[in-house]
Design a protein around this motif. Sequence first.
Motif, PDB file in Angstrom:
ATOM      1  N   GLY A   1     -16.861   1.848 -71.278  1.00  0.00           N
ATOM      2  CA  GLY A   1     -17.880   1.526 -70.132  1.00  0.00           C
ATOM      3  C   GLY A   1     -18.592   0.195 -70.798  1.00  0.00           C
ATOM      4  N   ARG A   2     -18.187  -0.533 -71.585  1.00  0.00           N
ATOM      5  CA  ARG A   2     -18.725  -1.600 -72.107  1.00  0.00           C
ATOM      6  C   ARG A   2     -19.697  -1.654 -73.259  1.00  0.00           C
ATOM      7  N   VAL A   3     -20.111  -0.242 -73.413  1.00  0.00           N
ATOM      8  CA  VAL A   3     -20.829  -0.113 -74.453  1.00  0.00           C
ATOM      9  C   VAL A   3     -19.910   0.265 -75.914  1.00  0.00           C
ATOM     10  N   ARG A   4     -20.452  -0.677 -77.064  1.00  0.00           N
ATOM     11  CA  ARG A   4     -19.474  -0.694 -78.006  1.00  0.00           C
ATOM     12  C   ARG A   4     -20.333   0.047 -79.093  1.00  0.00           C
ATOM     13  N   PHE A   5     -19.414   1.056 -79.699  1.00  0.00           N
ATOM     14  CA  PHE A   5     -20.074   1.856 -80.629  1.00  0.00           C
ATOM     15  C   PHE A   5     -19.304   1.556 -82.196  1.00  0.00           C
ATOM     16  N   GLU A   6     -19.922   0.563 -82.759  1.00  0.00           N
ATOM     17  CA  GLU A   6     -19.264  -0.234 -83.838  1.00  0.00           C
ATOM     18  C   GLU A   6     -18.880   0.845 -85.113  1.00  0.00           C
ATOM     19  N   ALA A   7     -19.877   1.987 -85.150  1.00  0.00           N
ATOM     20  CA  ALA A   7     -19.612   2.728 -86.289  1.00  0.00           C
ATOM     21  C   ALA A   7     -18.499   3.936 -85.987  1.00  0.00           C
ATOM     22  N   GLU A   8     -18.069   4.113 -84.897  1.00  0.00           N
ATOM     23  CA  GLU A   8     -17.382   5.043 -84.521  1.00  0.00           C
ATOM     24  C   GLU A   8     -15.674   4.671 -84.474  1.00  0.00           C
ATOM     25  N   GLN A   9     -14.912   5.273 -84.757  1.00  0.00           N
ATOM     26  CA  GLN A   9     -13.402   5.121 -84.642  1.00  0.00           C
ATOM     27  C   GLN A   9     -13.076   4.565 -83.353  1.00  0.00           C
ATOM     28  N   GLY A  10     -12.293   3.269 -83.224  1.00  0.00           N
ATOM     29  CA  GLY A  10     -11.750   2.927 -81.999  1.00  0.00           C
ATOM     30  C   GLY A  10     -10.782   3.453 -81.175  1.00  0.00           C
ATOM     31  N   LEU A  11     -10.107   3.400 -80.150  1.00  0.00           N
ATOM     32  CA  LEU A  11      -9.096   3.595 -79.521  1.00  0.00           C
ATOM     33  C   LEU A  11      -7.926   2.861 -79.533  1.00  0.00           C
ATOM     34  N   GLN A  12      -6.900   3.354 -79.626  1.00  0.00           N
ATOM     35  CA  GLN A  12      -5.569   2.485 -79.668  1.00  0.00           C
ATOM     36  C   GLN A  12      -5.356   1.644 -78.303  1.00  0.00           C
ATOM     37  N   GLY A  13      -4.963   0.571 -78.328  1.00  0.00           N
ATOM     38  CA  GLY A  13      -4.675  -0.084 -77.232  1.00  0.00           C
ATOM     39  C   GLY A  13      -4.460  -1.552 -77.145  1.00  0.00           C
TER      40      GLY A  13
END
Length: 117
Positions: A28-40
């Motif tokens: 939802g446009r919120v970036r969580f830099e320290a978290e593992q991202g999603l594949q895409g």
Amino acid sequence: MTQARVGIGFDQHPFASGPERERALVVGRVRFEAEQGLQGHSDADVVAHAVADAISGPPRSRFGAHFPDTDQRWAGADSLAILAQVAALVMAAGLRLANADCTVICEIHGSAVRVRS
């Protein structure tokens, strides 16, 4: 009398592995830099993708037809830019967007979600 149309959208992405694992998690446009991202193919923002899917039903085709993951123009793209283009297609068809209601169901492994202001 105004005619109302309702769309239901859905999107899901697994957690990224390999080099994509280092990308930011975007929800939802919120970036969580320290978290593992999603594949895409794009930035994998599941909220933006689900809303785009919901509003891009008839009279237009599903949003994946306009933004295929085989098209390099969308590699790493900002999903809100994609959502804006889908909204423009819908409005060009003479429709007006009124509201969106989103529910996010997710599983974060080994960490708590932190919202930064």
